[in-house]
Scaffold this motif. Sequence first.
Motif, PDB file in Angstrom:
ATOM      1  N   VAL A 151      31.832  20.685  57.521  1.00 22.86           N
ATOM      2  CA  VAL A 151      32.876  21.787  57.770  1.00 22.86           C
ATOM      3  C   VAL A 151      31.640  23.085  57.663  1.00 22.86           C
ATOM      4  CG1 VAL A 151      34.643  23.080  56.569  1.00 22.86           C
ATOM      5  CG2 VAL A 151      34.181  20.459  56.783  1.00 22.86           C
ATOM      6  N   ALA A 152      31.436  23.484  57.125  1.00 18.68           N
ATOM      7  CA  ALA A 152      30.298  24.309  56.705  1.00 18.68           C
ATOM      8  C   ALA A 152      29.429  24.988  57.208  1.00 18.68           C
ATOM      9  CB  ALA A 152      29.312  24.503  55.036  1.00 18.68           C
ATOM     10  N   VAL A 228      39.890  30.808  57.006  1.00 16.73           N
ATOM     11  CA  VAL A 228      39.868  30.312  57.606  1.00 16.73           C
ATOM     12  C   VAL A 228      38.897  29.102  56.674  1.00 16.73           C
ATOM     13  CG1 VAL A 228      38.566  28.490  59.302  1.00 16.73           C
ATOM     14  CG2 VAL A 228      40.343  30.509  60.199  1.00 16.73           C
ATOM     15  N   SER A 229      37.714  29.410  55.815  1.00 12.81           N
ATOM     16  CA  SER A 229      36.949  28.438  55.554  1.00 12.81           C
ATOM     17  C   SER A 229      37.519  28.135  54.558  1.00 12.81           C
ATOM     18  CB  SER A 229      36.064  29.826  54.755  1.00 12.81           C
ATOM     19  OG  SER A 229      35.921  30.670  54.457  1.00 12.81           O
ATOM     20  N   LEU A 233      37.877  24.470  53.486  1.00 17.92           N
ATOM     21  CA  LEU A 233      37.849  23.919  51.662  1.00 17.92           C
ATOM     22  C   LEU A 233      38.233  22.835  50.651  1.00 17.92           C
ATOM     23  CD1 LEU A 233      34.275  25.823  51.742  1.00 17.92           C
ATOM     24  CD2 LEU A 233      34.211  23.266  52.796  1.00 17.92           C
ATOM     25  N   GLN A 234      39.839  24.062  50.748  1.00 15.69           N
ATOM     26  CA  GLN A 234      40.381  23.146  49.460  1.00 15.69           C
ATOM     27  C   GLN A 234      40.918  22.433  50.116  1.00 15.69           C
ATOM     28  OE1 GLN A 234      40.807  25.034  46.628  1.00 15.69           O
ATOM     29  NE2 GLN A 234      39.131  26.042  47.277  1.00 15.69           N
ATOM     30  N   LEU A 235      40.868  21.849  51.289  1.00 20.23           N
ATOM     31  CA  LEU A 235      41.763  20.912  51.971  1.00 20.23           C
ATOM     32  C   LEU A 235      41.095  19.335  51.597  1.00 20.23           C
ATOM     33  CD1 LEU A 235      43.582  21.913  55.457  1.00 20.23           C
ATOM     34  CD2 LEU A 235      44.884  21.305  53.337  1.00 20.23           C
ATOM     35  N   LEU A 236      39.434  19.940  51.670  1.00 20.37           N
ATOM     36  CA  LEU A 236      38.740  19.092  51.756  1.00 20.37           C
ATOM     37  C   LEU A 236      38.949  18.148  50.047  1.00 20.37           C
ATOM     38  CD1 LEU A 236      35.690  20.282  53.208  1.00 20.37           C
ATOM     39  CD2 LEU A 236      36.949  17.829  53.546  1.00 20.37           C
ATOM     40  N   GLY A 279      31.700  33.104  52.053  1.00 16.83           N
ATOM     41  CA  GLY A 279      32.640  34.406  52.182  1.00 16.83           C
ATOM     42  C   GLY A 279      31.201  35.800  51.691  1.00 16.83           C
ATOM     43  N   LEU A 280      29.934  35.530  51.745  1.00 18.67           N
ATOM     44  CA  LEU A 280      29.082  35.908  51.407  1.00 18.67           C
ATOM     45  C   LEU A 280      28.333  36.406  52.652  1.00 18.67           C
ATOM     46  CD1 LEU A 280      26.911  34.852  48.552  1.00 18.67           C
ATOM     47  CD2 LEU A 280      28.519  36.602  48.604  1.00 18.67           C
TER      48      LEU A 280
END
Length: 557
Positions: A151-152, A228-229, A233-236, A279-280
């Motif tokens: 995903v990342a 989106v990110s 990741l929260q859904l994961l 985010g970075l």
Amino acid sequence: MLLSVFFFALKDTPLWLMPVVTAAVIDVVVAGGPLGELWLWVGIAVLALLQNYPNHVLWTRLFMGAVRRIGADLRNGLAARLQALSIGFHSRANSAVVQTKVVRDAENVEVMLQQTAHPLLSATMVAVGAVTMTALAVPAFLPVYALAIPVAVVLRAWLQRRSVERNERFRREVEHFSARVGEMATLLPITRAHGLERTAVDRVASGAESVRVAGFELDMLNGRFASVSWVSLQLLGVGCLALAGWASIAGFLPVTAGEVVLLSSYFALLTNSANQVLGLLPIIARGAESVRSIGEVMQEPDLERNEGKRRVDAVAGRISLEDVGFAYDATETPALHGVSLDIRPGETIAFVGSSGSGKSTLLNLVLGFLRPTSGRILLDGADMEELDLRSVRRFVSVVPQDSVLFEGTIRENVAYGLRGVDDERIRSALRAANAADVVAAQPQGWDTIVGERGARLSGGQRQRLSIARALVRDPRILLLDEPTSALDPQAEAEVGAALRRLMAGRTTLVVAHRLSTIRSADRIAVLERGRIVEVGSHDQLLASGGRYAELHATQAG
């Protein structure tokens, strides 16, 4: 930097240790004791938290010290590179754009390091701690953590393609805007004199609007990516919690209640860390673009190359031009071609001619700012291509048409670049330059601040200080580029007297439009279309009735 990472690992221990403590406490509570084990885990948690302060201070001291040094080294490196680049580069480059690279781009690199190092290291420590503790507690759950990796990667690839182009566009628009602001500051007197304030404001506003649009498009891209990110990741994370709970209830894996909390906490930490790192990416992209911008200067090949060439420790002042030619561009008509002239030590040679005849180009060639594209220039019999020009210029002084002063005191401007110059030597130079009265008229004498570019002094005063700056160096070769053309008759007379003292006994090359200022020259060389068409004294050239006589007649009215 490496030592700072060690202290970071120590200070961030609570991040991966606290889920272990929490899981252990829950299991103690579910089992109903023993109480001593509860207080043991509480004590471990307290110690882990308290050690954060001293180790965080050490991390900050070491890491930020390194970052600030990197920023200083970048700026110093850029300054050194700009000094090494040829005058040709500086004639092409916009000074405001160069300033933006030294100030803004170096700062962007510092900001990138400041804002990304802590989250990146924290994410790394969390990942190592989470994977290690999970491997010890519930190794069968490790494959679930791996779901975050693709995903990342997909999210990173999605941003990368768009981010590079938009960051470069934004950086170019900022540089263009800086150039517009620089132009506005330079043209302010002309703008005000012609009542064009609105036009100047509109030009700057146009550049500001381009920066706004490019910056807004970049912000929208970063905003969409951040959302989106985060959602992905929260859904994961929710999926991981559900999976751990199902495995415990169904008996699919031997997972205790505390371990459900442990696994869920670690996966939440991992996804939050991944989200932080993603985010970075906009900050990293901006910093990387600034690195590329700095690279444009640091990797610019147009250098004045002096390394390995012969140093000059003494100069007699003989200059020989042998069939010298020069073209600014290979496709253009040469600015000079076939120029040959032998200048004896201590001789004064004046160059005259119509605009564009090659006079200033010739001075720049002798000074080494430009290199001949054909022929050669000899200094005391040695080809200047084989000499270290930095050592040659210790014996050269230049008095330009517009004297350049920096915002410092009169004394600092006269002694610029010289160390250990005694006061009497400076006073002597000021007197010889007819500048003693300039100093006497100032409220703090030679400790008076002259203002930016000498704005608090008149043109004649600035020029006399420029002559004093040349005199204090006691040069063997003197280059004068129309030193009195911008002065009124009285100032010209005062500066002219100072120049005659400066020229005495020195090899002097003078470019002049006012023929009245060069009558006393030993020889006058007349340039037309890049060639020397006449050479002789003032009287000889008038008597010959050639091009010099025509120019003299025109100026005489």
